[in-house]
Motif scaffolding. Sequence first.
Motif, PDB file in Angstrom:
ATOM      1  N   TYR A 157       2.644   8.093 -13.665  1.00 12.52           N
ATOM      2  CA  TYR A 157       3.842   7.370 -13.219  1.00 12.52           C
ATOM      3  C   TYR A 157       4.098   7.583 -11.722  1.00 12.52           C
ATOM      4  CZ  TYR A 157       8.832   6.416 -12.572  1.00 12.52           C
ATOM      5  OH  TYR A 157      10.047   5.963 -12.096  1.00 12.52           O
ATOM      6  N   ALA A 160       1.350   6.091  -9.587  1.00 13.02           N
ATOM      7  CA  ALA A 160       1.508   4.633  -9.499  1.00 13.02           C
ATOM      8  C   ALA A 160       2.616   4.265  -8.510  1.00 13.02           C
ATOM      9  CB  ALA A 160       1.815   4.054 -10.882  1.00 13.02           C
ATOM     10  N   LYS A 161       3.709   5.042  -8.479  1.00 12.26           N
ATOM     11  CA  LYS A 161       4.787   4.783  -7.530  1.00 12.26           C
ATOM     12  C   LYS A 161       4.317   5.013  -6.091  1.00 12.26           C
ATOM     13  CE  LYS A 161       9.054   5.830  -8.146  1.00 12.26           C
ATOM     14  NZ  LYS A 161      10.316   6.569  -8.338  1.00 12.26           N
ATOM     15  N   TYR A 163       1.266   4.611  -5.047  1.00 12.78           N
ATOM     16  CA  TYR A 163       0.411   3.467  -4.710  1.00 12.78           C
ATOM     17  C   TYR A 163       1.265   2.232  -4.398  1.00 12.78           C
ATOM     18  CZ  TYR A 163      -2.797  -0.431  -5.170  1.00 12.78           C
ATOM     19  OH  TYR A 163      -3.506  -1.587  -4.935  1.00 12.78           O
ATOM     20  N   ARG A 164       2.311   2.028  -5.164  1.00 11.03           N
ATOM     21  CA  ARG A 164       3.185   0.858  -4.954  1.00 11.03           C
ATOM     22  C   ARG A 164       3.861   0.901  -3.586  1.00 11.03           C
ATOM     23  NH1 ARG A 164       8.629   1.128  -8.105  1.00 11.03           N
ATOM     24  NH2 ARG A 164       8.923   2.600  -6.369  1.00 11.03           N
ATOM     25  N   ASP A 165       4.327   2.083  -3.181  1.00 14.28           N
ATOM     26  CA  ASP A 165       5.099   2.199  -1.945  1.00 14.28           C
ATOM     27  C   ASP A 165       4.249   2.541  -0.721  1.00 14.28           C
ATOM     28  OD1 ASP A 165       7.251   1.718  -3.563  1.00 14.28           O
ATOM     29  OD2 ASP A 165       7.946   3.795  -3.627  1.00 14.28           O
ATOM     30  N   LYS A 171      -3.358   2.493   1.279  1.00 14.93           N
ATOM     31  CA  LYS A 171      -3.521   1.902  -0.046  1.00 14.93           C
ATOM     32  C   LYS A 171      -4.780   2.395  -0.753  1.00 14.93           C
ATOM     33  CE  LYS A 171      -0.040  -0.865  -0.980  1.00 14.93           C
ATOM     34  NZ  LYS A 171       0.849  -0.594  -2.140  1.00 14.93           N
TER      35      LYS A 171
END
Length: 366
Positions: A157, A160-161, A163-165, A171
């Motif tokens: 979790y 993933a956050k 990677y998103r931000d 990236k």
Amino acid sequence: MYPVSLPNWTTQAIVGLISAGCLIIAFFISFYHYNRKKYRPFLFLTLGPFLTIFMSLLYAFSVLFLSIPLIRASVYTFIPIGFFNILLLDSMSRETVDPVKILALGMISVALLFVSLDPSSFYINMFPNGEWRIYLGDNFLIVASPFFILIGTLYVYYAAKIYRDAPKELKIQALVFLLGGIITGFLSPGSLAIRLNDIIPAIHMILFAIGVLISSNTLASQPKLAYILPFKVLRLAIINTNSGVPLYTHIWEGSERTEDMIDPMLFSGMMHTISQFVQESLKKGNVTEIHLEEAILILERSEQFPIVCVLISTKSSQILRQNLNYFAKRFFEEFSQYFSDMSNLSNFATASDLVLEYFPFVPEYD
């Protein structure tokens, strides 16, 4: 006693030792970078692999000597590893440790300790190829599943956050870190849940070790990943408190929207006015922090010169306060020769070198 000579060199034992080798590499990578920078996440990133080395070695030796007490000790080492994992994730996402996660993991750990004492939790049997192996009982896997699900889900979790931000330049590294999290958090315990290790000996151990190695190496090579979630640093301003004139301003790329950017002179004047008003009206000393709804201003003043360093961030953090203090001391020391006449602002342009030195962990956004 079993009809086999000890040590019991089997595929399961060898894979366990290979896993320990991968974890030793992960430990030294993390320890090297923690020893250099002392970043808080790297402390937990170092302690985690350090314990997993013992876990893997205990696992391998339990198979080599067909010892149930050793496999039980291997399971026990995973409990503090789980807590260090939560400390790592919280250090990368917030200022303090989340007590709810600690409580949940503590309750599951107690259940895991009790079930591990059941004689049916671990047993020794012959594999179809003739190798003697140690197996995990169904009752143990049922109780252990919530433990692995909690740790694995949290790991993936937060990865993933991140990677998103993550900004565009980070990236790829963020994706690799997420991949390591998926291998460690999902594939490794998943192989246990579906009993894949009954077909491929110790597959869960090698998957776990590979995931930890990927995560450790990625975070060590790009420590900015650890500081994407807890805060977003906007700007650093150095202000002459007598005149309110900004001596130097650094704005992190992409940290402020164009329409929200404040002119450095206007910002410095505002800070000068606020500080003077508070100091003269309340008589309670200098301002050290100013809290806003969506930001915080951290101030470091010189005791000898009319200079203040102001760091603006979305949230406060120990590493920001600490490094601003270090930055300010160096700035006051190296540029003191120019403080008698602060009208020539070009004298302070090289302060950008100090920004790179003391805030290398701050991400730059697109």
